[in-house]
Scaffold this motif. Structure first.
Motif, short mmCIF file in Angstrom:
data_model
loop_
_atom_site.label_atom_id
_atom_site.label_comp_id
_atom_site.label_asym_id
_atom_site.label_seq_id
_atom_site.Cartn_x
_atom_site.Cartn_y
_atom_site.Cartn_z
N LEU A 101 0.87 -1.18 0.00
CA LEU A 101 0.00 0.00 0.00
C LEU A 101 0.90 1.22 0.00
CD1 LEU A 101 -2.83 1.30 0.19
CD2 LEU A 101 -2.54 1.27 2.68
N VAL A 102 0.74 2.05 -1.02
CA VAL A 102 1.47 3.31 -1.12
C VAL A 102 0.49 4.43 -0.84
CG1 VAL A 102 2.82 4.82 -2.61
CG2 VAL A 102 3.08 2.34 -2.79
N LEU A 103 0.85 5.32 0.08
CA LEU A 103 -0.02 6.44 0.47
C LEU A 103 0.70 7.74 0.13
CD1 LEU A 103 -0.92 4.95 3.93
CD2 LEU A 103 -2.41 5.03 1.93
N THR A 104 0.03 8.59 -0.63
CA THR A 104 0.61 9.87 -1.04
C THR A 104 -0.37 10.98 -0.70
OG1 THR A 104 1.60 8.71 -2.92
CG2 THR A 104 1.61 11.12 -2.98
N ALA A 105 0.07 11.91 0.14
CA ALA A 105 -0.79 13.03 0.55
C ALA A 105 -0.47 14.27 -0.27
CB ALA A 105 -0.60 13.32 2.03
N ASP A 106 -1.52 15.03 -0.57
CA ASP A 106 -1.41 16.25 -1.35
C ASP A 106 -2.57 17.16 -0.95
OD1 ASP A 106 -0.40 18.06 -3.17
OD2 ASP A 106 -0.80 16.83 -4.93
N HIS A 107 -2.60 18.37 -1.50
CA HIS A 107 -3.72 19.28 -1.27
C HIS A 107 -4.34 19.64 -2.62
CE1 HIS A 107 -1.63 19.80 2.56
NE2 HIS A 107 -2.81 20.14 3.02
N SER A 108 -5.67 19.68 -2.65
CA SER A 108 -6.36 20.10 -3.86
C SER A 108 -6.35 21.63 -3.91
CB SER A 108 -7.80 19.58 -3.87
OG SER A 108 -8.59 20.32 -2.96
N PRO A 109 -6.69 22.22 -5.07
CA PRO A 109 -6.73 23.68 -5.16
C PRO A 109 -7.69 24.32 -4.15
CG PRO A 109 -6.79 22.72 -7.35
CD PRO A 109 -6.91 21.59 -6.37
N SER A 110 -8.72 23.57 -3.73
CA SER A 110 -9.68 24.12 -2.77
C SER A 110 -9.19 23.98 -1.34
CB SER A 110 -11.03 23.41 -2.92
OG SER A 110 -10.89 22.05 -2.55
N GLY A 111 -8.03 23.34 -1.13
CA GLY A 111 -7.48 23.20 0.21
C GLY A 111 -7.76 21.86 0.87
N ALA A 112 -8.51 21.00 0.21
CA ALA A 112 -8.79 19.68 0.78
C ALA A 112 -7.51 18.85 0.81
CB ALA A 112 -9.85 18.97 -0.04
N VAL A 113 -7.36 18.05 1.84
CA VAL A 113 -6.26 17.09 1.90
C VAL A 113 -6.68 15.87 1.08
CG1 VAL A 113 -4.86 15.62 3.37
CG2 VAL A 113 -5.54 17.89 4.17
N VAL A 114 -5.83 15.48 0.13
CA VAL A 114 -6.12 14.32 -0.73
C VAL A 114 -5.07 13.25 -0.41
CG1 VAL A 114 -6.33 13.47 -3.09
CG2 VAL A 114 -7.04 15.82 -2.54
N LEU A 115 -5.55 12.08 0.02
CA LEU A 115 -4.67 10.95 0.27
C LEU A 115 -4.93 9.92 -0.81
CD1 LEU A 115 -2.53 9.74 2.18
CD2 LEU A 115 -4.42 8.62 3.38
N ARG A 116 -3.91 9.69 -1.65
CA ARG A 116 -4.03 8.71 -2.74
C ARG A 116 -3.59 7.35 -2.24
NH1 ARG A 116 -2.76 13.47 -4.75
NH2 ARG A 116 -3.94 14.25 -6.51
N LEU A 117 -4.45 6.35 -2.44
CA LEU A 117 -4.16 4.98 -2.03
C LEU A 117 -3.84 4.17 -3.27
CD1 LEU A 117 -6.41 6.23 0.00
CD2 LEU A 117 -6.58 3.90 0.80
#
Length: 122
Positions: A6-22
């Motif tokens: 399982l690879v987890l990658t965190a980022d932020h969307s332009p609206s400021g939401a935290v996006v965690l890609r699984l």
């Protein structure tokens, strides 16, 4: 049998939401790492926690439990969890278990094209 990585990658969307890609498998072998990662993400009332499931190849009942625990944590912080990129198989599992009535699914991260909630089973 699915690959157990399982690879987890965190980022932020332009609206400021935290996006965690699984990417990979969310199951009894990877759930603890998922939980630790989610617990390290600072939550803000105005920013939902988005789980991008588009590269998730497998999720078992322990993985579903972890998603529900993340939802509970988000509610405590007065925010929400949004699942995006839900596969047909995962959507079916969410529907069969009733989790689709608790977690919201959308087509893309908040602020992206196709933004907006939809039932997880579609």
């Amino acid at each position: 049998m699915p690959d157990r990585a399982l690879v987890l990658t965190a980022d932020h969307s332009p609206s400021g939401a935290v996006v965690l890609r699984l990417t990979g498998v969310l199951d009894h072998l990877t759930a603890a790492r998922f939980r630790r990662t989610v617990e390290e993400i600072p939550l803000r009332a105005e920013s939902p926690l988005v789980f991008d499931m588009s590269r998730l190849s497998f999720c078992d009942s322990v993985g579903l439990t972890e998603l529900l625990l993340a939802h509970r944590r988000a509610r405590t912080a007065s925010t929400s969890v949004l699942l995006v990129g839900v596969s047909r198989e995962l959507g079916h599992l969410l529907e069969l278990t009733g989790v689709d009535r608790v977690l919201t699914a959308g087509e893309s991260p908040v602020g992206g094209p196709g933004d907006g909630p939809r039932p997880a089973r579609e």
